[in-house]
Design a protein around this motif. Structure first.
Motif, short mmCIF file in Angstrom:
data_model
loop_
_atom_site.label_atom_id
_atom_site.label_comp_id
_atom_site.label_asym_id
_atom_site.label_seq_id
_atom_site.Cartn_x
_atom_site.Cartn_y
_atom_site.Cartn_z
N HIS A 126 45.09 19.29 25.00
CA HIS A 126 44.15 19.71 26.04
C HIS A 126 44.49 19.01 27.35
N LYS A 127 44.56 19.80 28.38
CA LYS A 127 44.99 19.28 29.66
C LYS A 127 44.29 20.03 30.79
N GLU A 128 44.03 19.32 31.89
CA GLU A 128 43.42 19.95 33.05
C GLU A 128 44.51 20.56 33.93
N ARG A 129 44.29 21.81 34.35
CA ARG A 129 45.23 22.49 35.22
C ARG A 129 44.51 23.00 36.46
N ASN A 130 45.19 22.97 37.59
CA ASN A 130 44.66 23.52 38.83
C ASN A 130 45.20 24.93 39.04
N LEU A 131 44.30 25.87 39.26
CA LEU A 131 44.68 27.27 39.42
C LEU A 131 44.15 27.79 40.76
N SER A 132 44.95 28.60 41.42
CA SER A 132 44.54 29.23 42.67
C SER A 132 44.50 30.74 42.47
N PHE A 133 43.51 31.38 43.06
CA PHE A 133 43.39 32.84 42.97
C PHE A 133 42.55 33.33 44.14
N ASP A 134 42.58 34.62 44.38
CA ASP A 134 41.85 35.24 45.49
C ASP A 134 40.62 35.97 44.99
N VAL A 135 39.49 35.74 45.66
CA VAL A 135 38.27 36.50 45.42
C VAL A 135 38.28 37.65 46.43
N PRO A 136 38.30 38.90 45.97
CA PRO A 136 38.43 40.03 46.91
C PRO A 136 37.17 40.28 47.73
N LYS A 137 37.33 40.92 48.87
CA LYS A 137 36.20 41.30 49.71
C LYS A 137 35.28 42.27 48.97
N GLY A 138 33.98 42.08 49.16
CA GLY A 138 33.02 43.01 48.59
C GLY A 138 32.67 42.76 47.14
N ILE A 139 33.13 41.66 46.56
CA ILE A 139 32.84 41.38 45.16
C ILE A 139 31.34 41.22 44.97
N GLU A 140 30.83 41.66 43.83
CA GLU A 140 29.39 41.64 43.57
C GLU A 140 29.03 40.54 42.59
N ASP A 141 27.77 40.16 42.62
CA ASP A 141 27.26 39.13 41.72
C ASP A 141 27.42 39.59 40.27
N GLY A 142 27.92 38.71 39.40
CA GLY A 142 28.11 39.06 38.00
C GLY A 142 29.48 39.64 37.68
N THR A 143 30.28 39.91 38.70
CA THR A 143 31.63 40.44 38.46
C THR A 143 32.51 39.36 37.84
N ARG A 144 33.40 39.76 36.96
CA ARG A 144 34.35 38.80 36.38
C ARG A 144 35.76 39.13 36.84
N ILE A 145 36.51 38.10 37.11
CA ILE A 145 37.91 38.24 37.52
C ILE A 145 38.78 37.76 36.36
N ARG A 146 39.72 38.58 35.92
CA ARG A 146 40.59 38.24 34.79
C ARG A 146 41.90 37.67 35.31
N LEU A 147 42.19 36.44 34.88
CA LEU A 147 43.47 35.81 35.20
C LEU A 147 44.31 35.85 33.93
N SER A 148 45.20 36.81 33.86
CA SER A 148 45.98 37.04 32.65
C SER A 148 46.89 35.86 32.32
N GLY A 149 46.88 35.45 31.04
CA GLY A 149 47.78 34.39 30.58
C GLY A 149 47.40 32.99 31.03
N GLU A 150 46.17 32.80 31.51
CA GLU A 150 45.74 31.48 31.96
C GLU A 150 44.72 30.85 31.02
N GLY A 151 44.60 31.40 29.80
CA GLY A 151 43.71 30.83 28.80
C GLY A 151 44.42 29.79 27.96
N ASP A 152 43.90 29.56 26.75
CA ASP A 152 44.51 28.58 25.85
C ASP A 152 45.88 29.04 25.37
N ALA A 153 46.73 28.08 25.08
CA ALA A 153 48.04 28.38 24.52
C ALA A 153 47.90 28.99 23.13
N GLY A 154 48.80 29.92 22.78
CA GLY A 154 48.77 30.53 21.46
C GLY A 154 49.37 29.61 20.40
#
Length: 370
Positions: free
Chosen positions: A211-239
């Protein structure tokens, strides 16, 4: 002895689809399987008939031939004839085989023996309405499983390799006979992995990840609504065992704004104005989320609670060039304290007021006289 019609054997109509055929056969197979009816020749006969019928009808070509020619289509050896390339009805298999066919193939333990996908992760992110309007780049710190660099994810000490489990022979499951049933369980020795680490890696303890802490950067798009989820593919736990990483889902919460309320792509704003502005009319400025101000003309005689629509001045529509609207509701503010001179002017104004100046008040008074 003449054979029964295959559709009659399975208890389905001639236009039954593949799902209906499978469902009907599953019921009969469970009911008449020899493991559940030891020594019952009638059950054995019914099971053979159901098996033969299903083996024929589940194949589109065989079913078409049977629908056209009946049993004659297979007199020279077909799927319905024992030993003629069909199911081989002399070997019934175990109840476990029946269940595996109809409930998803191999057991869970066997599926686990190969590489498996890592777990998905969740991160909750709060942003303000201005960030949702303009879009924003965010950096977050996420703690999750990453592949162990020392053992390259194998879990074994450097220079060694995991070995095949001797209890299950690498299958991940073991079978035991309980009465008429064959029960399959996850192997207790390897936990369903199918292999064991004799000399575990000192950094990950044999798990293959840390288990390790990682810093990730991503963009929140214009017009995003409350409750929306953004999927960052391949950034979860290792298989596990070299499997692919899971995904990271960022759930967006938008903090309330002090002046503006949002409904989809539209914005709503309540603006207080002075009594004289409502009476005489005026031009006011309304703040925008991009830092600019938009001009709104208040007509003479504007009423408290009246709403004005400013087209295209609302929120941007997500992944679109369009904008919602801004609705401005005015609230006429009445001063609590005025000077003696101001009172005199108001009394003079009231005395000179003609009938029809206050139509709603006059309408109300007339209703009281009825």
């Amino acid at each position: 002895m003449e054979k029964r019609d295959y559709y009659e054997t399975l208890g389905v109509s001639r236009d039954a689809d593949a799902t209906e055929l499978k469902k009907a056969y599953r019921v009969l197979a469970k009911k008449y399987h020899p493991d559940l009816n030891p020594g019952d020749e009638t059950a054995e006969k019914n099971f053979k008939e159901a098996n033969e019928a299903y083996e024929c009808l589940k194949d589109a070509d065989n079913r078409a031939a049977y629908d056209r020619y009946g049993h004659a289509a297979f007199q020279n050896g077909g799927p319905g004839a024992a030993g003629a390339g069909g199911a081989g009805f002399g070997d019934f298999g175990s109840m476990g085989d029946i269940f595996e066919e109809f409930f998803g193939g191999r057991s869970r333990g066997r599926r686990q023996a190969g590489p498996s996908r890592g777990n998905d992760l969740r991160y909750d992110l709060d942003i303000d309405l201005t960030e949702a309007f303009n879009g924003v780049s965010k950096q977050i710190a996420v703690t999750g499983a990453v592949g162990c660099e020392s053992c390259k994810g194998s879990g074994a000490k450097k220079g060694t390799e995991p070995v095949t489990c001797g209890t299950c022979n690498g299958q991940g499951t073991v079978r035991a006979q309980q009465g008429f049933f064959t029960v399959e369980r996850t192997c207790h020795s390897c936990g369903g992995e199918g292999r064991m680490v004799k000399d575990p890696c000192g950094d990950c303890g044999g798990r293959g990840h840390v288990h390790k802490e990682r810093n990730l950067s991503f963009d929140v798009p214009k017009g995003i609504e409350d409750g929306t989820r953004i999927r960052l593919s391949g950034e979860g736990d290792a298989g596990a065992r070299g499997g692919p990483r899971g995904d990271l889902y960022v759930f967006i919460s938008i903090r309330p704004h002090s002046l503006l309320q949002r409904d989809g792509a539209d914005l709503f704003c309540r603006v207080p104005i002075q009594m004289t502005q409502a009476i005489l009319g005026d031009a006011i400025e309304v703040p925008m989320l991009d830092g600019k101000k938009v001009k709104l003309t208040i007509p003479e005689g504007a009423q408290s609670g009246q709403q004005f629509r400013l087209r295209g001045k609302g929120m941007p529509v997500l992944r679109n060039r369009h904008f919602g609207d801004l609705y401005v509701q005015i609230s006429v503010e009445i001063p609590k304290k005025i000077s003696r001179k101001q009172k005199g002017l108001l009394k003079k104004f009231d005395a000179e007021s003609k009938s029809g100046l206050y139509p709603e008040s006059e309408k109300f008074r007339k209703s009281l006289d009825v």
